[in-house]
Motif scaffolding. Structure first.
Motif, PDB file in Angstrom:
ATOM      1  N   ARG A  60       0.816  -1.217   0.000  1.00 29.39           N
ATOM      2  CA  ARG A  60       0.000   0.000   0.000  1.00 29.39           C
ATOM      3  C   ARG A  60       0.851   1.269   0.000  1.00 29.39           C
ATOM      4  O   ARG A  60       0.324   2.371   0.094  1.00 29.39           O
ATOM      5  N   GLY A  61       2.174   1.104  -0.080  1.00 24.21           N
ATOM      6  CA  GLY A  61       3.065   2.249  -0.124  1.00 24.21           C
ATOM      7  C   GLY A  61       3.156   3.012   1.183  1.00 24.21           C
ATOM      8  O   GLY A  61       3.433   4.221   1.177  1.00 24.21           O
ATOM      9  N   LEU A  62       2.967   2.327   2.303  1.00 23.66           N
ATOM     10  CA  LEU A  62       3.017   2.998   3.604  1.00 23.66           C
ATOM     11  C   LEU A  62       4.457   3.099   4.107  1.00 23.66           C
ATOM     12  O   LEU A  62       5.291   2.242   3.817  1.00 23.66           O
ATOM     13  N   ASP A  63       4.732   4.118   4.881  1.00 28.78           N
ATOM     14  CA  ASP A  63       6.062   4.354   5.454  1.00 28.78           C
ATOM     15  C   ASP A  63       6.369   3.235   6.458  1.00 28.78           C
ATOM     16  O   ASP A  63       5.657   3.074   7.454  1.00 28.78           O
ATOM     17  N   PRO A  64       7.434   2.448   6.241  1.00 24.16           N
ATOM     18  CA  PRO A  64       7.753   1.345   7.150  1.00 24.16           C
ATOM     19  C   PRO A  64       8.129   1.794   8.558  1.00 24.16           C
ATOM     20  O   PRO A  64       8.084   1.000   9.493  1.00 24.16           O
ATOM     21  N   HIS A  65       8.519   3.045   8.722  1.00 25.82           N
ATOM     22  CA  HIS A  65       8.843   3.564  10.053  1.00 25.82           C
ATOM     23  C   HIS A  65       7.569   3.922  10.825  1.00 25.82           C
ATOM     24  O   HIS A  65       7.582   3.973  12.058  1.00 25.82           O
ATOM     25  N   ARG A  66       6.500   4.144  10.092  1.00 25.18           N
ATOM     26  CA  ARG A  66       5.234   4.521  10.729  1.00 25.18           C
ATOM     27  C   ARG A  66       4.263   3.356  10.829  1.00 25.18           C
ATOM     28  O   ARG A  66       3.319   3.401  11.624  1.00 25.18           O
ATOM     29  N   THR A  67       4.459   2.360  10.010  1.00 32.86           N
ATOM     30  CA  THR A  67       3.641   1.143  10.074  1.00 32.86           C
ATOM     31  C   THR A  67       4.576  -0.017  10.355  1.00 32.86           C
ATOM     32  O   THR A  67       5.295  -0.480   9.458  1.00 32.86           O
ATOM     33  N   ARG A  68       4.597  -0.488  11.601  1.00 34.56           N
ATOM     34  CA  ARG A  68       5.609  -1.450  12.038  1.00 34.56           C
ATOM     35  C   ARG A  68       5.092  -2.235  13.245  1.00 34.56           C
ATOM     36  O   ARG A  68       3.973  -2.017  13.701  1.00 34.56           O
ATOM     37  N   SER A  69       5.937  -3.141  13.754  1.00 36.39           N
ATOM     38  CA  SER A  69       5.606  -3.954  14.932  1.00 36.39           C
ATOM     39  C   SER A  69       6.594  -3.698  16.052  1.00 36.39           C
ATOM     40  O   SER A  69       7.772  -3.434  15.804  1.00 36.39           O
ATOM     41  N   VAL A  70       6.115  -3.795  17.294  1.00 32.75           N
ATOM     42  CA  VAL A  70       6.981  -3.788  18.478  1.00 32.75           C
ATOM     43  C   VAL A  70       6.605  -5.007  19.310  1.00 32.75           C
ATOM     44  O   VAL A  70       5.435  -5.386  19.361  1.00 32.75           O
ATOM     45  N   THR A  71       7.571  -5.646  19.956  1.00 36.64           N
ATOM     46  CA  THR A  71       7.304  -6.882  20.691  1.00 36.64           C
ATOM     47  C   THR A  71       7.179  -6.625  22.190  1.00 36.64           C
ATOM     48  O   THR A  71       7.771  -5.700  22.740  1.00 36.64           O
ATOM     49  N   PRO A 126       6.748  11.746  17.985  1.00 33.68           N
ATOM     50  CA  PRO A 126       6.372  12.958  17.256  1.00 33.68           C
ATOM     51  C   PRO A 126       5.183  12.750  16.312  1.00 33.68           C
ATOM     52  O   PRO A 126       4.326  13.616  16.183  1.00 33.68           O
ATOM     53  N   ASP A 127       5.162  11.598  15.645  1.00 40.53           N
ATOM     54  CA  ASP A 127       4.037  11.233  14.770  1.00 40.53           C
ATOM     55  C   ASP A 127       3.425   9.942  15.299  1.00 40.53           C
ATOM     56  O   ASP A 127       3.718   8.852  14.788  1.00 40.53           O
ATOM     57  N   PRO A 128       2.599  10.019  16.327  1.00 42.73           N
ATOM     58  CA  PRO A 128       2.046   8.798  16.927  1.00 42.73           C
ATOM     59  C   PRO A 128       1.123   8.064  15.959  1.00 42.73           C
ATOM     60  O   PRO A 128       0.590   8.666  15.020  1.00 42.73           O
ATOM     61  N   PRO A 129       0.954   6.778  16.151  1.00 43.61           N
ATOM     62  CA  PRO A 129       0.069   6.018  15.256  1.00 43.61           C
ATOM     63  C   PRO A 129      -1.380   6.479  15.374  1.00 43.61           C
ATOM     64  O   PRO A 129      -1.801   6.960  16.430  1.00 43.61           O
ATOM     65  N   THR A 130      -2.111   6.311  14.303  1.00 42.36           N
ATOM     66  CA  THR A 130      -3.554   6.572  14.338  1.00 42.36           C
ATOM     67  C   THR A 130      -4.331   5.289  14.614  1.00 42.36           C
ATOM     68  O   THR A 130      -5.534   5.342  14.862  1.00 42.36           O
ATOM     69  N   ALA A 131      -3.638   4.143  14.564  1.00 40.83           N
ATOM     70  CA  ALA A 131      -4.278   2.853  14.866  1.00 40.83           C
ATOM     71  C   ALA A 131      -3.239   1.919  15.470  1.00 40.83           C
ATOM     72  O   ALA A 131      -2.077   1.900  15.034  1.00 40.83           O
ATOM     73  N   ILE A 132      -3.660   1.158  16.484  1.00 38.69           N
ATOM     74  CA  ILE A 132      -2.776   0.170  17.111  1.00 38.69           C
ATOM     75  C   ILE A 132      -3.496  -1.169  17.143  1.00 38.69           C
ATOM     76  O   ILE A 132      -4.663  -1.265  17.556  1.00 38.69           O
ATOM     77  N   VAL A 133      -2.784  -2.213  16.708  1.00 35.55           N
ATOM     78  CA  VAL A 133      -3.281  -3.592  16.740  1.00 35.55           C
ATOM     79  C   VAL A 133      -2.532  -4.331  17.840  1.00 35.55           C
ATOM     80  O   VAL A 133      -1.292  -4.391  17.810  1.00 35.55           O
ATOM     81  N   TYR A 134      -3.252  -4.883  18.806  1.00 42.47           N
ATOM     82  CA  TYR A 134      -2.637  -5.587  19.933  1.00 42.47           C
ATOM     83  C   TYR A 134      -2.802  -7.101  19.758  1.00 42.47           C
ATOM     84  O   TYR A 134      -3.865  -7.571  19.341  1.00 42.47           O
ATOM     85  N   ASP A 135      -1.759  -7.844  20.151  1.00 47.47           N
ATOM     86  CA  ASP A 135      -1.761  -9.292  19.922  1.00 47.47           C
ATOM     87  C   ASP A 135      -2.638 -10.092  20.879  1.00 47.47           C
ATOM     88  O   ASP A 135      -2.735 -11.310  20.722  1.00 47.47           O
ATOM     89  N   ASN A 136      -3.214  -9.466  21.886  1.00 50.98           N
ATOM     90  CA  ASN A 136      -4.225 -10.161  22.694  1.00 50.98           C
ATOM     91  C   ASN A 136      -5.181  -9.137  23.304  1.00 50.98           C
ATOM     92  O   ASN A 136      -4.974  -7.922  23.212  1.00 50.98           O
TER      93      ASN A 136
END
Length: 346
Positions: free
Chosen positions: A215-226, A245-255
């Motif tokens: 989708r051409g999204l910025d990999p620094h802004r769309t990523r995973s943290v463990t 500085p540029d917080p996410p507009t959506a967060i997906v949580y693994d549980n």
């Protein structure tokens, strides 16, 4: 107060008026006693509440009537983890059809888990095992193959002669989440994942990267943290993300636990959900449905997943060959925690 003594073969022989060897023949289905004697011995055994000793059965080469499940995770993360409660519930339901017992143990490391398998095999404690949380470099399948212990890997993997796997399609599930969020205009999507090295974690991380690239999204802004799946780490990850500085507009949580903690953290920061931040939980639970706003979540029948795994292990114990089995694809249920992205923020 003295505890009740378990009835023995000697007690049955005395009550039935036969020899102990006759009792052994009758209860083990061996020839050497008449049908009348066999029936009388079984009736007396039932009256006395006698059950065969798993240790004795193991020594004789018979099944123990038990299967093992070991969880190598920090014990502190399990108390509120609804996924494993539902999974074990399904496992128990399937095993009950064979009157098989579940031997469950929590350990601190993968090495300890492997040592436990060796001890169970040496002591003939279980007939087979359910293996959870498969790793990218996992020593357990090879070890269980060497021991000759039938096993089912819950979460995917290669099958073998005495090894099956049951898997969920994490890739398609993640793709459905990203499709939903992207359709709402979100371009900064962060995945708060579970423990690194887990196969399902890596599948979800890889899918997010692929979907972002497509989708051409910025990999620094769309990523995973463990994280470790706990509410505390879920909350801390959310704080760090919201401070960017540029917080996410959506967060997906693994549980569900981390999603609820993340929602609470956002509300503490006066970040409106979903007006400023959309929240998605990987697995649905009552927690997701009683929060305000209710959480968008992936819905799947986790108990059915447990039943599938247990039935596959019973199938191996019946002498069938190993195979790979796929469970039903989870469906995303949008609720009030996801909405259109703030165009100024995205």
């Amino acid at each position: 107060m003295p505890t009740a003594r378990r009835p023995t073969i000697r007690d049955i022989a005395r009550r039935a008026g036969v020899s102990e060897s006759a009792v052994s023949f009758a209860l083990n289905g061996r020839p050497g006693v008449s049908e009348g004697t066999r029936e009388r011995v079984r009736r007396v055994a039932e009256q006395l509440g006698w059950h065969p000793s798993s240790a004795a059965r193991a020594l004789s080469g018979e099944r123990t009537g038990a299967v093992g499940l070991v969880l190598a995770r920090p014990a502190s993360t399990l108390g509120v983890e609804s996924f494993f409660l539902q999974l074990v519930s399904g496992v128990q339901e399937a095993l009950s059809t064979r009157r098989a017992a579940l031997l469950f143990q929590v350990v601190e490391s993968l090495d300890t888990e492997c040592e436990l398998y060796r001890r169970w095999w040496a002591e003939r404690r279980v007939d087979g095992v359910l293996v959870v949380d498969p790793r990218s470099e996992d020593p357990r399948p090879a070890l269980l193959g060497e021991l000759g212990l039938p096993a089912v890997v819950v979460g995917g993997g290669e099958a073998g002669e005495r090894l099956s796997s049951v898997s969920a399609d994490d890739t398609s599930a993640m793709a459905s989440i990203i499709d939903h969020l992207h359709g709402l205009g979100h371009r900064r999507i962060v995945h708060v994942a579970g423990l690194p090295g887990f196969v399902h974690t890596e599948r979800r991380v890889s899918c997010l990267r692929a979907e972002a690239a497509a989708r051409g999204l910025d990999p620094h802004r769309t990523r995973s943290v463990t994280t470790d799946y706990s509410d505390s780490e879920g909350a801390e990850a959310t704080r760090l993300l919201l401070d960017e500085p540029d917080p996410p507009t959506a967060i997906v949580y693994d549980n569900d636990v981390m999603a609820v903690a993340g929602l609470a953290t956002a509300q503490e920061r006066s970040v409106a959900v979903p007006a400023e931040l959309s929240v998605v939980a990987w697995d649905d639970s009552p927690l997701c449905r009683v929060t305000h706003p209710r959480l968008t979540a992936l819905v799947r029948d986790t108990a059915a997943f447990g039943r599938l795994a247990a039935r596959e292990l019973l199938r191996l114990l019946d002498g069938e060959s190993g195979r790979a089995v796929a469970s039903a694809l989870p469906r995303l249920e949008p609720r009030e925690s996801t909405g259109e992205a703030n165009r100024a923020a995205s």
